[in-house]
Design a protein around this motif. Structure first.
Motif, PDB file in Angstrom:
ATOM      1  N   PRO A 247       6.955  12.532  -0.090  1.00 39.69           N
ATOM      2  CA  PRO A 247       6.570  11.778   1.102  1.00 39.69           C
ATOM      3  C   PRO A 247       5.072  11.463   1.079  1.00 39.69           C
ATOM      4  CG  PRO A 247       6.793  14.098   1.656  1.00 39.69           C
ATOM      5  CD  PRO A 247       7.184  13.960   0.193  1.00 39.69           C
ATOM      6  N   ALA A 248       4.727  10.325   1.641  1.00 40.19           N
ATOM      7  CA  ALA A 248       3.326   9.924   1.729  1.00 40.19           C
ATOM      8  C   ALA A 248       2.989   9.707   3.199  1.00 40.19           C
ATOM      9  CB  ALA A 248       3.075   8.666   0.911  1.00 40.19           C
ATOM     10  N   PRO A 249       2.647  10.776   3.929  1.00 38.93           N
ATOM     11  CA  PRO A 249       2.397  10.663   5.370  1.00 38.93           C
ATOM     12  C   PRO A 249       1.259   9.692   5.683  1.00 38.93           C
ATOM     13  CG  PRO A 249       2.596  12.965   4.713  1.00 38.93           C
ATOM     14  CD  PRO A 249       2.513  12.160   3.454  1.00 38.93           C
ATOM     15  N   GLY A 250       1.505   8.825   6.651  1.00 35.56           N
ATOM     16  CA  GLY A 250       0.476   7.886   7.076  1.00 35.56           C
ATOM     17  C   GLY A 250       0.338   6.657   6.205  1.00 35.56           C
ATOM     18  N   HIS A 251       1.176   6.540   5.178  1.00 35.65           N
ATOM     19  CA  HIS A 251       1.071   5.403   4.267  1.00 35.65           C
ATOM     20  C   HIS A 251       2.179   4.382   4.520  1.00 35.65           C
ATOM     21  CE1 HIS A 251      -2.227   6.622   1.597  1.00 35.65           C
ATOM     22  NE2 HIS A 251      -1.835   7.851   1.878  1.00 35.65           N
ATOM     23  N   GLY A 252       1.874   3.136   4.165  1.00 36.56           N
ATOM     24  CA  GLY A 252       2.826   2.054   4.305  1.00 36.56           C
ATOM     25  C   GLY A 252       3.432   1.674   2.971  1.00 36.56           C
TER      26      GLY A 252
END
Length: 277
Positions: A247-252
């Motif tokens: 997961p890449a939290p805060g990424h689009g």
């Protein structure tokens, strides 16, 4: 989709920093050098007939020409997530190369996982890219499409800075409606099922990366893909631990290093690659 190969400079620089030889497969039919879609010039001739099959063939031909007998790591971003998996199927079958691993950045979903019902996806392309399908159901591959700035800023640039968003929008190009509709409407009778993946045949380490702020390929779609690949390997007695989710939290959607703190995502990807046996 829509993005020129030149947009990947940040990611390429990171991989080369760690000693990888990189090639970015350029878009087909002169998309890379085409004038901006809103410049008043027509789309490149021949692009409207290009689908996922042609993208896959271009990748395979480029690898055979420039990287014969090399061990490969595929990185597929968005539409490329389908293309590299289709290429991997062929390579594993023919044993033309050795594939060390596959990284999938916000991969477009394969056949069997619907994305078009998501309001965010419809909003991302509401102007003209998908909608060649409505007037002529059996003729939906006709024409090319693009995004308005508002659609780009919402779907791909939502986590870029305003300056970056403007910069990358100035580099977007045309896309074949055929390719877009093969992803959006994979249940139509496309020749060769170009969006269908034989998950169990891809038994190499695979990393799925997804931002939780991605409107274009929402994280729940990527999680479905991840689980589907694991379950397919389990059914045929292969190791599901080959498949990893990051997961890449805060990424689009723009997971190629240019978003704020994008280098942290690239660092984790390279760390995963370097651990591949």
């Amino acid at each position: 989709m829509l993005v020129r190969a030149s947009a990947c400079k940040t990611a390429v620089a990171w991989f080369e920093k760690f000693g990888f030889s990189c090639v970015v497969i350029p878009p087909l039919f002169h998309q890379e050098n085409a004038p901006h879609p809103y410049s008043g010039h027509p789309p490149p001739k021949g692009l409207a007939t290009v689908g996922l099959k042609e993208d896959t063939e271009a990748l395979l031909q480029r690898l055979q020409r420039d990287f014969p007998n090399r061990k490969l790591v595929f990185v597929g971003w968005s539409k490329g997530g389908i293309v590299v998996r289709k290429a991997a199927e062929r390579i594993i079958q023919t044993k033309s190369h050795a594939i060390a691993g596959i990284v999938l950045l916000a991969p477009a979903p394969q056949r069997g996982i619907s994305i078009i019902h998501k309001r965010s996806v419809l909003k991302s392309f509401k102007s003209n890219l998908f909608w060649g399908i409505l007037p002529r159901v059996w003729d939906c591959w006709r024409g090319c499409g693009t995004q308005t700035f508002e659609e780009f800023a919402y779907s791909m640039g939502n986590k870029l800075t305003p300056e970056q968003c403007k910069k990358f929008y100035e580099q977007i190009t045309w896309e074949s409606k055929k390719a877009a509709n093969q992803i959006a409407f994979p249940w139509l009778p496309w020749k060769g099922n170009p969006a269908a993946i034989q998950e169990a045949s891809i038994d190499v380490p695979m990393l799925f990366v997804s931002g939780d702020a991605d409107p274009l390929v929402p994280q729940d779609i990527v999680l479905k893909e991840y689980k589907r690949h694991r379950e397919a390997l389990l059914r045929v007695g292969k190791n599901p631990q080959l498949i990893t989710f990051l997961p890449a939290p805060g990424h689009g959607h723009w997971l190629i290093g240019d978003e704020p703190k994008g280098e942290e995502v690239l660092e984790q990807i390279i760390e995963w690659i370097l651990k591949i046996p």
